[in-house]
Design an enzyme around this catalytic site. Sequence first.
Site, PDB file in Angstrom:
ATOM      1  N   SER A 176       0.858  -1.191   0.000  1.00  0.00           N
ATOM      2  CA  SER A 176       0.000   0.000   0.000  1.00  0.00           C
ATOM      3  C   SER A 176       0.889   1.234   0.000  1.00  0.00           C
ATOM      4  CB  SER A 176      -0.866   0.004   1.263  1.00  0.00           C
ATOM      5  OG  SER A 176      -1.507   1.244   1.432  1.00  0.00           O
ATOM      6  N   TYR A 198      -0.781  -1.102  10.147  1.00  0.00           N
ATOM      7  CA  TYR A 198      -1.014  -1.385   8.733  1.00  0.00           C
ATOM      8  C   TYR A 198       0.155  -0.864   7.888  1.00  0.00           C
ATOM      9  CZ  TYR A 198      -3.394  -1.174   4.165  1.00  0.00           C
ATOM     10  OH  TYR A 198      -3.737  -1.321   2.847  1.00  0.00           O
TER      11      TYR A 198
END
Length: 187
Positions: free
Chosen positions: A142, A157
Amino acid sequence: MTSITGKVALVTGGGSGIGRGLALALAAEKCPVIVSDIAQDRADGVVNEIKRAGGSAVAVACDVSDRSSVAAMKAEAERSLGLPTLLFAVAGVTAFDRLEEMTSQDIDWIVQVNLMGVMNCVEVFVPYMLSQRSGHIVGTASTAGLIPSRLPHHAPYAAAKLGVIGLMLALRTDYTQDGVGCTVLVP
């Protein structure tokens, strides 16, 4: 571009989002697809879409954060379509909380699915690819792993996704000469 027609593909997180899109695109390229998702019903739905369009696919429920679940997925893949030489490790989870607001279980879950889920799939499926001297691994990261400020309140994350980037770059160095390619997808 190398043809992928007929190559068995595995997509984790294939029941929705990017995973679903990849599974459908791979099937359109005439790849038999193993659609894996933690939710069997979502995987089944994507498999039904693929079959209605004339493709070949099977659904396998799997929790990628659990090595034994990934090993069971491998056994089911081998039994139903054959072992994949295309691995798309897409499964991912997150929470929209600051680190100090999260429980230890929340943090572990995010890191286990996002980083260790990719690692577990690589550990289980890459030996076959190496034995065939053929394959490709796509690990999904990401932009949060590269630019954490773009997604505030996602520290575990972001850390896990940066780990995926490092993992895939290291694997590219290790496996390219053995016929196994590695790509990191950074949406």
